[in-house]
Write a protein that holds these residues in place. Structure first.
Motif, short mmCIF file in Angstrom:
data_model
loop_
_atom_site.label_atom_id
_atom_site.label_comp_id
_atom_site.label_asym_id
_atom_site.label_seq_id
_atom_site.Cartn_x
_atom_site.Cartn_y
_atom_site.Cartn_z
N GLU A 87 9.00 0.51 8.84
CA GLU A 87 8.24 -0.65 8.21
C GLU A 87 8.91 -1.83 6.87
OE1 GLU A 87 5.98 3.59 9.53
OE2 GLU A 87 7.46 3.00 8.49
N THR A 122 -0.49 -2.34 8.58
CA THR A 122 1.50 -2.27 8.10
C THR A 122 2.26 -3.21 8.82
OG1 THR A 122 0.86 -0.01 7.74
CG2 THR A 122 3.45 -0.13 8.18
N ILE A 157 1.52 5.32 1.73
CA ILE A 157 1.38 5.53 3.16
C ILE A 157 2.16 6.97 2.76
CG2 ILE A 157 1.33 5.58 4.93
CD1 ILE A 157 1.09 2.47 5.80
N THR A 177 1.65 -4.21 3.94
CA THR A 177 0.98 -4.71 4.73
C THR A 177 0.12 -6.08 5.00
OG1 THR A 177 -0.90 -4.16 2.90
CG2 THR A 177 -0.34 -2.57 4.37
N ASP A 224 -1.24 0.05 16.30
CA ASP A 224 -1.96 0.75 14.20
C ASP A 224 -3.11 -0.12 15.06
OD1 ASP A 224 -0.17 1.87 13.69
OD2 ASP A 224 1.48 0.05 12.78
N THR A 231 0.25 -0.90 0.42
CA THR A 231 -0.30 0.18 0.06
C THR A 231 0.71 1.36 0.05
OG1 THR A 231 -1.72 0.86 0.93
CG2 THR A 231 -0.30 0.42 2.36
N THR A 277 -0.18 10.24 7.91
CA THR A 277 -1.59 10.28 8.30
C THR A 277 -1.97 9.98 9.09
OG1 THR A 277 -1.18 8.13 6.87
CG2 THR A 277 -2.38 9.72 5.53
N SER A 278 -0.73 9.59 9.93
CA SER A 278 -0.87 8.70 11.47
C SER A 278 -1.08 9.47 12.45
CB SER A 278 0.67 7.61 11.78
OG SER A 278 0.68 6.44 10.82
N GLY A 338 -3.53 1.60 7.12
CA GLY A 338 -3.51 3.23 6.44
C GLY A 338 -2.33 3.87 7.95
N GLN A 339 -2.16 3.35 9.12
CA GLN A 339 -1.62 4.24 9.95
C GLN A 339 0.50 3.00 10.32
OE1 GLN A 339 -4.08 3.05 13.88
NE2 GLN A 339 -5.34 4.62 13.80
N ALA A 340 0.74 3.93 10.98
CA ALA A 340 1.85 3.70 10.72
C ALA A 340 2.80 3.99 12.04
CB ALA A 340 2.63 3.96 9.10
N PRO A 359 5.45 9.33 7.97
CA PRO A 359 4.47 9.52 7.57
C PRO A 359 3.32 10.98 8.11
CG PRO A 359 4.66 7.96 10.13
CD PRO A 359 6.16 8.55 9.43
#
Length: 310
Positions: free
Chosen positions: A278, A193, A179, A187, A261, A177, A294-295, A265-267, A292
């Motif tokens: 990751e 993740t 991120i 993932t 997580d 995915t 978005t986390s 989509g979270q990291a 990241p």
């Protein structure tokens, strides 16, 4: 007149003694009375004192250990295998009856070298497999049931090698995915993740994350063949953990999820304590300089007070 009853009692007593002697010595013809019964009782006693560990197929779990009645056997994550120790007493032991070593232990499909015993807090002896104390589950009422699988996330059906049986709800997979801030990462089958731990080794593959570490960073266990999408299948392998379970590796690195997580989509595990990162499709860690976007801020790029030194 009084002598006859006395003689009768003596005669009956004599017959009783003769019968007991015949049953004990085995000489002469066995009487039709109590002797056969005593032999049957002795055989039943031997059977009752023999504990069996049998490798058998259980639907949804594959091959696991069962007892002499076909009931699934379990292990408890709060116990320890090295040294062996049971932490399940009182009400716990009522719900999860320990498999006791009251006599000999007969094994079928199990390496006898893996089987041992541990002394419980009450002084009784419990059977162990690869050091793990063995239990039944009170709610399993028939052979082939496995209602105790994954109860509380702590109870697992026991494999013949002493590991945890994996439920077959969903096949293990390695996917990719994107991120934001990290680019393409790996993932699992649920979109969570995946991470590597720089304190592990990749050549040879070895996990150094057990106990509380494995609770914070659950290893990705291999449930059957691992499906691979967007990654060179040659990079994907497996390693046996210290508890006997089988963990997925990528590029030789054992891979993990992060308990913080909570959604795809979270990291939140990026850079935790400078040792968790990751995994890229090439089997390498994501560069430390990336971040990241978005986390949540908890756990990202820094020390995590809830994860001790790992």
């Amino acid at each position: 007149m009084t002598a006859r009853p006395v003689l009768s009692i003596v005669a009956v007593a004599g017959l009783g003694l003769l019968g007991a002697c015949s049953a004990t010595t085995g000489s002469g013809a066995a009487p039709a009375g109590p002797a056969p019964t005593s032999v049957v009782v002795q055989r039943q006693a031997v059977a009752q004192n023999t504990t069996k560990l049998v490798a058998a197929e259980v639907a949804g779990l594959g091959q696991v250990l069962t007892d002499e009645n076909g009931r699934t056997l379990y292990r408890f994550d709060k116990d320890t295998a090295n040294p062996p120790a049971s932490t399940c007493d009182g009400d716990c032991a009522t719900a999860w009856p320990p498999v006791m070593a009251t006599g000999s232990v007969d094994v079928q499909g199990v390496d006898p070298a893996l089987v041992g015993t541990v002394t419980r807090s009450d002084g009784s002896k419990q059977v162990t497999v690869k050091g793990w104390p063995v239990y039944r589950y009170a709610k399993d009422s028939a052979a082939g049931q496995a209602k105790g699988q994954d109860v509380g996330g702590l109870w697992h059906a026991l494999t013949p090698g002493g590991g945890k049986a994996a439920s077959a709800e969903r096949q293990t997979a390695i996917n990719t995915t994107n991120i934001p801030g990290l680019d393409t990462v790996l993932t699992d089958q649920n979109g969570m993740t995946l991470y590597l731990y720089t304190k592990d080794t990749k050549k040879p593959s070895k996990s150094n994350c057990d106990g509380a570490c494995a609770t914070a960073w659950p290893p990705l266990l291999a449930n059957g063949e691992v499906a691979v999408n967007g990654v060179d299948p040659k990079l994907v392998g497996k390693v046996t953990r210290s508890d006997g379970s089988v963990q997925v590796t990528v590029g030789g690195w054992p891979v993990y999820r992060y308990a913080k997580d909570t959604a795809p989509g979270q990291a939140n595990g990026h850079g935790v304590n400078g040792v968790w990162f990751e995994v890229e499709p090439a089997g390498c860690k994501v560069a430390e300089g990336k971040k990241p976007l978005t986390s949540s801020s908890s756990g990202a790029a820094g020390a995590d007070p809830g994860s001790a030194s790992y």
